[in-house]
Scaffold this active site. Structure first.
Site, PDB file in Angstrom:
ATOM      1  CD1 TRP A  21      -2.325   1.963   0.181  1.00 43.64           C
ATOM      2  CD2 TRP A  21      -2.523   1.703   2.397  1.00 43.64           C
ATOM      3  NE1 TRP A  21      -3.168   2.957   0.633  1.00 43.64           N
ATOM      4  CE2 TRP A  21      -3.301   2.820   1.978  1.00 43.64           C
ATOM      5  CE3 TRP A  21      -2.515   1.355   3.743  1.00 43.64           C
ATOM      6  CZ2 TRP A  21      -4.043   3.583   2.888  1.00 43.64           C
ATOM      7  CZ3 TRP A  21      -3.252   2.111   4.635  1.00 43.64           C
ATOM      8  CH2 TRP A  21      -4.006   3.208   4.213  1.00 43.64           C
ATOM      9  CE1 TYR A  54      -3.301   0.355  -2.547  1.00 41.17           C
ATOM     10  CE2 TYR A  54      -1.981  -1.622  -2.435  1.00 41.17           C
ATOM     11  CZ  TYR A  54      -3.151  -0.942  -2.149  1.00 41.17           C
ATOM     12  OH  TYR A  54      -4.152  -1.579  -1.452  1.00 41.17           O
TER      13      TYR A  54
HETATM   14  P1  NDP Z   1      -1.551  -2.524   9.169  1.00 46.25           P
HETATM   15  O1  NDP Z   1      -2.821  -2.065   9.787  1.00 46.25           O
HETATM   16  O2  NDP Z   1      -0.974  -3.792   9.689  1.00 46.25           O
HETATM   17  O3  NDP Z   1      -0.510  -1.341   9.289  1.00 46.25           O
HETATM   18  C1  NDP Z   1       0.821  -1.523   8.887  1.00 46.25           C
HETATM   19  C2  NDP Z   1       1.727  -0.543   9.597  1.00 46.25           C
HETATM   20  O4  NDP Z   1       1.716  -0.810  10.993  1.00 46.25           O
HETATM   21  C3  NDP Z   1       3.165  -0.706   9.172  1.00 46.25           C
HETATM   22  O5  NDP Z   1       3.484  -0.012   8.005  1.00 46.25           O
HETATM   23  C4  NDP Z   1       3.916  -0.268  10.374  1.00 46.25           C
HETATM   24  O6  NDP Z   1       3.952   1.152  10.442  1.00 46.25           O
HETATM   25  C5  NDP Z   1       3.032  -0.726  11.505  1.00 46.25           C
HETATM   26  N1  NDP Z   1       3.436  -2.058  12.003  1.00 46.25           N
HETATM   27  C6  NDP Z   1       3.185  -3.270  11.462  1.00 46.25           C
HETATM   28  N2  NDP Z   1       3.678  -4.237  12.249  1.00 46.25           N
HETATM   29  C7  NDP Z   1       4.259  -3.632  13.296  1.00 46.25           C
HETATM   30  C8  NDP Z   1       4.937  -4.089  14.442  1.00 46.25           C
HETATM   31  N3  NDP Z   1       5.118  -5.389  14.676  1.00 46.25           N
HETATM   32  N4  NDP Z   1       5.417  -3.182  15.330  1.00 46.25           N
HETATM   33  C9  NDP Z   1       5.236  -1.858  15.121  1.00 46.25           C
HETATM   34  N5  NDP Z   1       4.608  -1.355  14.039  1.00 46.25           N
HETATM   35  C10 NDP Z   1       4.114  -2.233  13.143  1.00 46.25           C
HETATM   36  O7  NDP Z   1      -1.759  -2.781   7.615  1.00 46.25           O
HETATM   37  P2  NDP Z   1      -1.907  -1.774   6.375  1.00 46.25           P
HETATM   38  O8  NDP Z   1      -2.754  -0.636   6.733  1.00 46.25           O
HETATM   39  O9  NDP Z   1      -0.560  -1.506   5.820  1.00 46.25           O
HETATM   40  O10 NDP Z   1      -2.710  -2.705   5.376  1.00 46.25           O
HETATM   41  C11 NDP Z   1      -2.093  -3.929   4.937  1.00 46.25           C
HETATM   42  C12 NDP Z   1      -2.286  -4.102   3.448  1.00 46.25           C
HETATM   43  O11 NDP Z   1      -3.683  -4.132   3.157  1.00 46.25           O
HETATM   44  C13 NDP Z   1      -1.743  -2.987   2.542  1.00 46.25           C
HETATM   45  O12 NDP Z   1      -0.373  -3.089   2.288  1.00 46.25           O
HETATM   46  C14 NDP Z   1      -2.570  -3.203   1.298  1.00 46.25           C
HETATM   47  O13 NDP Z   1      -2.029  -4.287   0.531  1.00 46.25           O
HETATM   48  C15 NDP Z   1      -3.907  -3.616   1.858  1.00 46.25           C
HETATM   49  N6  NDP Z   1      -4.833  -2.449   1.937  1.00 46.25           N
HETATM   50  C16 NDP Z   1      -5.935  -2.471   1.132  1.00 46.25           C
HETATM   51  C17 NDP Z   1      -6.829  -1.430   1.131  1.00 46.25           C
HETATM   52  C18 NDP Z   1      -8.015  -1.488   0.235  1.00 46.25           C
HETATM   53  O14 NDP Z   1      -8.720  -0.479   0.095  1.00 46.25           O
HETATM   54  N7  NDP Z   1      -8.306  -2.618  -0.376  1.00 46.25           N
HETATM   55  C19 NDP Z   1      -6.622  -0.237   1.979  1.00 46.25           C
HETATM   56  C20 NDP Z   1      -5.450  -0.321   2.815  1.00 46.25           C
HETATM   57  C21 NDP Z   1      -4.611  -1.398   2.796  1.00 46.25           C
HETATM   58  P3  NDP Z   1       5.278   2.029  10.407  1.00 46.25           P
HETATM   59  O15 NDP Z   1       5.561   2.240   8.979  1.00 46.25           O
HETATM   60  O16 NDP Z   1       4.875   3.246  11.131  1.00 46.25           O
HETATM   61  O17 NDP Z   1       6.377   1.302  11.100  1.00 46.25           O
END
Ligand code: NDP
Length: 327
Positions: A21, A54
């Site tokens: 994403w 993306y």
């Molecule tokens: P999350 O809710 O899991 O958030 C991910 C973020 O959380 C990371 O980038 C990181 O942030 C933080 N994080 C993850 N693991 C840890 C950890 N162990 N410790 C500390 N921080 C952590 O998921 P996403 O929001 O990224 O969504 C996942 C996927 O879903 C996307 O990549 C995409 O493929 C899909 N998606 C689809 C959508 C749709 O409309 N269909 C919309 C949104 C997402 P940091 O960078 O701050 O470290």
């Protein structure tokens, strides 16, 4: 790694998958993206999620280059794209779900990802300006042409999906296999209530997004916005606004330390607890992880060992904290 069927299809998807994403082509450099993809694949992750929108197509270019160089057999991974928001330009016909854009965006994603076909192709949002039959027929045709293997939707209402299924039956077309909805401890109604008849009647699978609520469910935003976090990244002001100014945010932030304390008591971490809770739902086919560092992925894979430990008594305690603040 655990594998689950994607809905009622024969496709086996890893229970934890990995998405691009706001990270690939944007928040992280390409070497980190490579490390993340390899860490995921080595742990048994077989589904990589992407979309035309993306980083305006750049996330697919970065992922495609890594996949190409990896030497992995094409049969060993599932890669997706999504159509709706467009990339680069947003002239008429460069966004939405018209036959023209659905087909052209598919061709463009295949080129960016450097693959011969997409395993999964999603309608990223519903398009009120296009008849559902036009979109369903376009998806069906891409499948019969071998350019797409399975298609799905993202954030469609149950009513829109039901209409799509009805049209597929009426016209003998390939039906959607999966939805991609947001699902986490703070956002659950659609997955748990609205889609319930669709699991039963059509075998709908789900590839759920933002399982950690973009990081809220790690506890990192309880005392402000830490440096180098997603919400601190340049160009991410819109997401900071969306996450930290959402309705009920104070209550959600108050629940976070309570969930963290429960995780601690169980000898685990909050991200693992939050992810394992998602995996407990049998209608979740895969939890798409977003991570900006390989260590986060490794940490999050630990959720798999926690599923068994989330007994009904533990789930009850999690629900008591999170359900009253969830939407
Ligand atoms: P999350 O809710 O899991 O958030 C991910 C973020 O959380 C990371 O980038 C990181 O942030 C933080 N994080 C993850 N693991 C840890 C950890 N162990 N410790 C500390 N921080 C952590 O998921 P996403 O929001 O990224 O969504 C996942 C996927 O879903 C996307 O990549 C995409 O493929 C899909 N998606 C689809 C959508 C749709 O409309 N269909 C919309 C949104 C997402 P940091 O960078 O701050 O470290």
């Amino acid at each position: 790694m655990l594998y689950r069927p994607l809905g009622r299809s024969g496709l086996q998807v890893s229970a934890l998958s990995f998405g691009a994403w706001v990270t690939f082509g944007k928040q992280i450099g390409d070497p980190v993206a490579k490390k993340l993809l390899h860490t995921a694949y080595d742990a048994g992750v077989n589904f990589f999620d992407n979309a035309e929108a993306y980083a305006d197509g750049q996330a697919e270019i970065v992922m495609g280059a890594i996949l190409k160089k990896s030497g992995w057999r094409r049969s060993s991974f599932i890669v997706s794209s999504k159509v709706f928001f467009g990339c680069e330009d947003d002239k008429p016909n460069q966004t939405g779900l018209s036959r023209k854009h659905v087909v052209e965006a598919c061709h463009a994603a295949i080129a960016r990802l450097q693959v011969d076909y997409l395993d999964l192709y999603y309608c990223h949002r519903p398009d009120p300006a296009t008849p559902i039959l036009e979109t369903v027929r376009a998806m069906n045709d891409l499948i019969t042409q071998g350019k797409v293997l399975y298609w799905g939707t993202s954030e469609w209402s149950a009513a829109q999906l039901t209409e799509a299924y009805r049209l597929c039956v009426q016209h003998n077309l390939y039906a959607p296999t999966t939805e991609q909805p947001q699902y986490n401890l703070f956002h659950r109604t659609r997955v748990e209530k609205e889609y319930a008849p669709l699991y039963r009647d059509y075998g709908l699978g789900t590839t759920i997004w933002s399982p950690l609520a973009s990081g809220l469910l790690t506890g990192k935003y309880n005392t402000g916005v830490p440096k180098n976090s997603r919400l601190d990244a340049p160009g991410m002001e819109w997401l900071r606004e969306m996450i930290l100014k959402q309705p009920g945010i104070e209550k959600k932030l108050t629940a976070v330390p309570k969930l963290a304390a429960l995780a601690d008591e169980l000898g685990t971490t909050l991200p693992r607890l939050a992810l394992a809770w998602c995996l407990k739902n049998p209608h979740v086919s895969t939890v798409i992880l977003g991570a900006s560092r390989p260590e986060q992925l490794t940490e999050n894979f630990g959720a798999l060992d926690l599923i068994e430990k989330l007994t009904p008594a533990v789930i009850k305690r999690i629900e008591a904290i999170s359900k009253p603040v969830a939407d």
